[in-house]
Design a protein around this motif. Structure first.
Motif, PDB file in Angstrom:
ATOM      1  N   SER A 114       0.783  -1.156   0.186  1.00  0.00           N
ATOM      2  CA  SER A 114       0.182   0.015  -0.080  1.00  0.00           C
ATOM      3  C   SER A 114       0.992   1.155  -0.091  1.00  0.00           C
ATOM      4  CB  SER A 114      -0.766  -0.110   1.211  1.00  0.00           C
ATOM      5  OG  SER A 114      -1.860  -1.027   1.202  1.00  0.00           O
ATOM      6  N   VAL A 115       0.737   2.183  -0.776  1.00  0.00           N
ATOM      7  CA  VAL A 115       1.617   3.203  -1.070  1.00  0.00           C
ATOM      8  C   VAL A 115       0.839   4.659  -1.425  1.00  0.00           C
ATOM      9  CG1 VAL A 115       3.391   1.700  -2.225  1.00  0.00           C
ATOM     10  CG2 VAL A 115       1.519   3.083  -3.764  1.00  0.00           C
ATOM     11  N   ARG A 116       1.625   5.955  -1.098  1.00  0.00           N
ATOM     12  CA  ARG A 116       1.191   7.086  -1.495  1.00  0.00           C
ATOM     13  C   ARG A 116       2.283   7.586  -2.171  1.00  0.00           C
ATOM     14  NH1 ARG A 116       1.546   9.745   3.277  1.00  0.00           N
ATOM     15  NH2 ARG A 116      -0.474   9.044   3.817  1.00  0.00           N
ATOM     16  N   VAL A 117       1.747   7.868  -3.682  1.00  0.00           N
ATOM     17  CA  VAL A 117       2.914   8.342  -4.717  1.00  0.00           C
ATOM     18  C   VAL A 117       2.441   9.769  -5.002  1.00  0.00           C
ATOM     19  CG1 VAL A 117       3.701   8.069  -6.979  1.00  0.00           C
ATOM     20  CG2 VAL A 117       2.884   6.117  -5.661  1.00  0.00           C
ATOM     21  N   THR A 118       3.544  10.748  -4.977  1.00  0.00           N
ATOM     22  CA  THR A 118       3.431  12.118  -5.213  1.00  0.00           C
ATOM     23  C   THR A 118       3.997  12.184  -6.774  1.00  0.00           C
ATOM     24  OG1 THR A 118       3.408  12.977  -2.963  1.00  0.00           O
ATOM     25  CG2 THR A 118       3.781  14.513  -4.839  1.00  0.00           C
TER      26      THR A 118
END
Length: 194
Positions: free
Chosen positions: A71-75
């Motif tokens: 599970s990731v948060r990508v900017t």
């Protein structure tokens, strides 16, 4: 008068910064990794959208490697490449590690010939592997492809050395257990060495 000139120059600079930043709008996506390669990742967002993000030329300190189902948060931002705009990762944070992160380590099972002895393999973080208590089967490296573990090996015996690979389906994986199958039959039922 000089205050007016300084104020005017300051306003012009502020306006220039605002205009130049307008083209670098950042987008943030949260979801799980569906697919990953050396050059891009595919994310399934919480709303079910599929987003492909380029990781080519990304700073590894800001965009670390990922596993399927992390599970990731990508900017990211749009980068112009020729006539096309490519969605490119600027930073990536792993929120929750995939069970595949757990696959690294030493995995053992009782030797079927001598159950007092354990055998198995070590999967190292750098992609190399080694056998544990198996004189004729020398594991060399490993990779993951979806739900498949691919083990490269050298088989040594009967005056013959054979290079090969086993492609094994990951039936179960957690912090303590790894079950692998091939051709719909269980091949390995392993526990992690503590």
């Amino acid at each position: 008068m000089s205050r007016l000139i300084r104020f005017s120059v300051g306003m012009v600079l502020l306006l220039a910064v605002m205009v130049s930043c307008k083209d670098t709008a950042f987008k943030v996506y949260e979801g799980r990794i569906f697919d990953a390669s050396m050059n891009d990742i595919v994310i399934i967002t919480g709303t079910g959208d599929t987003v492909t993000v380029s990781t080519m030329n990304a700073d590894p300190a800001k965009v670390p490697g990922v596993f399927i189902n992390d599970s990731v948060r990508v900017t990211c931002s749009d980068r112009k490449v020729g006539e096309d705009k490519i969605l490119t990762a600027d930073s990536l944070v792993i929120l929750v590690r995939s069970p595949y992160y757990c696959i690294q380590g030493t995995w053992l099972e009782p030797n079927p010939i001598d159950t007092a002895q354990m055998q198995g393999f070590v999967l190292k973080q750098d992609g190399t592997a080694e056998s544990v208590n198996m004189a004729t089967l020398d594991f060399r490296s490993w990779t993951l492809k979806g739900h498949m573990l691919i083990l490269q090996y050298t088989s040594i015996g009967n005056k013959l050395t054979i290079e090969g690979s086993d492609t094994l389906h990951i039936v179960k994986i957690n912090a303590d257990s790894l079950v692998l199958s091939a051709n719909n039959r269980m091949v390995w039922d392993l526990v992690r060495k503590k």
